[in-house]
Write an enzyme that holds these catalytic residues in place. Structure first.
Site, PDB file in Angstrom:
ATOM      1  N   GLU A  92       0.780  -1.264  -0.041  1.00 12.39           N
ATOM      2  CA  GLU A  92      -0.065  -0.157   0.117  1.00 12.39           C
ATOM      3  C   GLU A  92       0.798   1.123   0.027  1.00 12.39           C
ATOM      4  O   GLU A  92       1.978   1.275   0.609  1.00 12.39           O
ATOM      5  CB  GLU A  92      -0.913  -0.085   1.223  1.00 12.39           C
ATOM      6  CG  GLU A  92      -1.988  -1.155   0.958  1.00 12.39           C
ATOM      7  CD  GLU A  92      -2.832  -1.131   2.227  1.00 12.39           C
ATOM      8  OE1 GLU A  92      -4.140  -1.178   2.115  1.00 12.39           O
ATOM      9  OE2 GLU A  92      -2.282  -1.097   3.500  1.00 12.39           O
ATOM     10  N   CYS A 111       3.552   8.481   0.476  1.00 19.49           N
ATOM     11  CA  CYS A 111       4.196   7.586   1.472  1.00 19.49           C
ATOM     12  C   CYS A 111       4.385   6.413   0.997  1.00 19.49           C
ATOM     13  O   CYS A 111       3.417   5.638   0.549  1.00 19.49           O
ATOM     14  CB  CYS A 111       3.316   7.477   2.794  1.00 19.49           C
ATOM     15  SG  CYS A 111       3.826   6.509   4.116  1.00 19.49           S
ATOM     16  N   CYS A 118       7.276  -6.533   7.058  1.00 12.55           N
ATOM     17  CA  CYS A 118       8.488  -5.926   7.756  1.00 12.55           C
ATOM     18  C   CYS A 118       9.166  -6.901   8.723  1.00 12.55           C
ATOM     19  O   CYS A 118       8.477  -7.864   9.357  1.00 12.55           O
ATOM     20  CB  CYS A 118       8.131  -4.693   8.591  1.00 12.55           C
ATOM     21  SG  CYS A 118       9.303  -3.623   9.236  1.00 12.55           S
ATOM     22  N   CYS A 122       7.859  -4.304  15.342  1.00 11.13           N
ATOM     23  CA  CYS A 122       7.276  -3.598  16.532  1.00 11.13           C
ATOM     24  C   CYS A 122       6.022  -3.904  16.786  1.00 11.13           C
ATOM     25  O   CYS A 122       5.100  -4.052  16.021  1.00 11.13           O
ATOM     26  CB  CYS A 122       7.438  -2.046  15.772  1.00 11.13           C
ATOM     27  SG  CYS A 122       9.114  -1.507  15.611  1.00 11.13           S
ATOM     28  N   CYS A 125       2.607  -2.134  15.601  1.00 11.50           N
ATOM     29  CA  CYS A 125       2.403  -1.688  14.317  1.00 11.50           C
ATOM     30  C   CYS A 125       1.934  -2.513  13.333  1.00 11.50           C
ATOM     31  O   CYS A 125       2.167  -3.941  13.680  1.00 11.50           O
ATOM     32  CB  CYS A 125       4.066  -1.423  13.769  1.00 11.50           C
ATOM     33  SG  CYS A 125       4.021  -1.073  11.942  1.00 11.50           S
ATOM     34  N   CYS A 352      -0.258   5.874   9.953  1.00  8.70           N
ATOM     35  CA  CYS A 352       1.129   5.129  10.533  1.00  8.70           C
ATOM     36  C   CYS A 352       0.834   3.975  11.145  1.00  8.70           C
ATOM     37  O   CYS A 352      -0.093   3.711  12.103  1.00  8.70           O
ATOM     38  CB  CYS A 352       1.871   6.051  11.606  1.00  8.70           C
ATOM     39  SG  CYS A 352       2.358   7.673  10.928  1.00  8.70           S
TER      40      CYS A 352
END
Ligand code: SAH
Length: 363
Positions: A92, A111, A118, A122, A125, A352
């Site tokens: 995305e 962005c 990932c 974290c 997230c 975010c």
């Protein structure tokens, strides 16, 4: 699989042209078609010999990203795009119309994602919860920007944005899915194409690389020919808490990270930004603001306080407004330059750390 034309630098395109017996200037022509004329096919590249065009079309891919699903906020100022990659995986990207604080300047920020998933994990997230699938290639990064560049050039968003927005992408932030510095080669090559005068011509000072804190790669970035803005996701000012919130801290703890960020500023003259997402009852007390101020003392920097966006995790909740304001005023009292951000795109899960989590939840 065919090679992707947007993966190639100008020098690599020159080598490709010469492998077809074509002169080097063909590479510049192709770059112009891709990044200035925003061509959708090799057929459009009419100043290339027909045989060369056909060979390129047979052996390379020009549009490797397929737009699958677009969502915009009600005011149309944040647009999220889900792209399918050639291997069926998806990523995305988000376009944001940003207004300057005095309302006199406007710019378009894209962005971008740098990885599918990932590897940093974290726990607060959405992408971190998804795990790591693979790195993106340089072209897969550049194409995210190219897509919005085409839409803006075609005035596709003019109805919702009421002509407010300039017709090109002016800023790029590596704050989508993935850890950009864990995919260093692709990210640096994508940056080269984004800033190239023959490419998209975006100023390096309008490009921000956000990192969880991969120290050796921060040191490498400081020595690049281009000097981009650096954002470091700090989120905690002591190792114990940061080990939990940003697990890469176990490998590169604060006493290693902070000197590398100082060095980045020294070498590039770019004032670093620290991202700090406020998590209720976890990192949002005034004492913790004081601890952050002590950690950053003497470092020319700016702190972005980001309200936490909800993800599938119930453990990490956003701080209340009062708590956030209390944290901010302690930072300000300690003379640390800071901004308390407003979350963009929450309603369309484009904020975010939210990218991809809806797709994960429904699949
Ligand atoms: N891997 C890079 C880019 C990640 S996304 C990095 O860590 O910097 C950009 C920012 O969003 C990072 O600061 C990240 O920590 C933050 N973020 C992730 N999840 C979030 C959430 N749920 N709410 C608010 N910010 C979040």
């Amino acid at each position: 699989m065919k090679s992707r034309i947007t993966d190639l630098s100008l020098a690599q395109l020159e080598a490709l042209a010469s492998s077809y017996g074509e002169p080097a200037y063909r590479a510049r022509q192709i770059f112009q078609w891709l990044y200035k004329a925003l061509a959708n096919s090799f057929d459009e590249m009419t100043d290339l010999p027909a045989g060369f065009r056909q060979a390129l079309a047979a052996e390379t891919v020009l549009l490797g990203l397929s737009p699958l699903d677009e969502t915009a906020t009600d005011d149309g100022r944040t647009v999220k795009m889900l792209f399918k990659l050639e291997d069926g995986k998806s990523i995305e990207s988000v376009l944001m119309l940003v207004e300057g604080t005095r309302g006199d300047s406007r710019w378009n920020t894209v962005c971008v994602s740098s990885q599918v998933g990932c590897s940093i994990c974290c726990p607060f997230c959405g992408t971190g919860q998804q795990g790591f699938e693979r790195n993106l290639s340089p072209g897969e990064i550049v194409e995210q920007v190219l897509y919005f560049q085409r839409q803006l050039a075609n005035h596709y968003y003019d109805n919702t944005l009421a002509g407010l927005t300039p017709p090109h992408v002016s800023h790029v932030v590596f704050m989508g899915m993935g850890e950009p510095l864990a995919n260093y080669e692709s990210v640096s090559q994508a940056i080269e194409t984004l800033i190239s005068k023959q490419g998209l011509g975006i100023s390096a000072r309008h490009i921000t690389v956000s990192t969880a804190g991969l120290t050796p790669q921060i040191e490498r970035l400081a020595n690049e020919r281009f000097h981009v803005e650096l954002a470091v996701s700090i989120h905690a000012a002591n190792n114990e808490l940061r080990n939990r919130l940003v697990p890469i801290n176990r490998t590169y703890p604060l006493e290693v990270l902070i000197p590398a960020v100082k060095e980045y500023f020294k070498k590039t003259g770019r004032r670093p930004t620290f991202e700090y997402t406020l998590l209720e009852g976890i990192n949002d007390s005034p004492q913790q603001a004081g601890e952050l101020a002590s950690l950053l003392r003497g470092l020319k920097c700016h702190v972005n306080l980001i309200p936490t966006s909800p993800t599938l995790s119930k453990e990490f909740l956003p701080s209340s407004k009062e708590q956030a304001l209390g944290f901010q005023s302690e930072l300000t009292r300690c003379r640390i330059s800071n901004t308390l951000r407003v979350s963009r795109g929450l309603a369309i899960r484009a904020a975010c750390g939210q990218l991809h989590s809806r797709w994960q939840a429904t699949s």
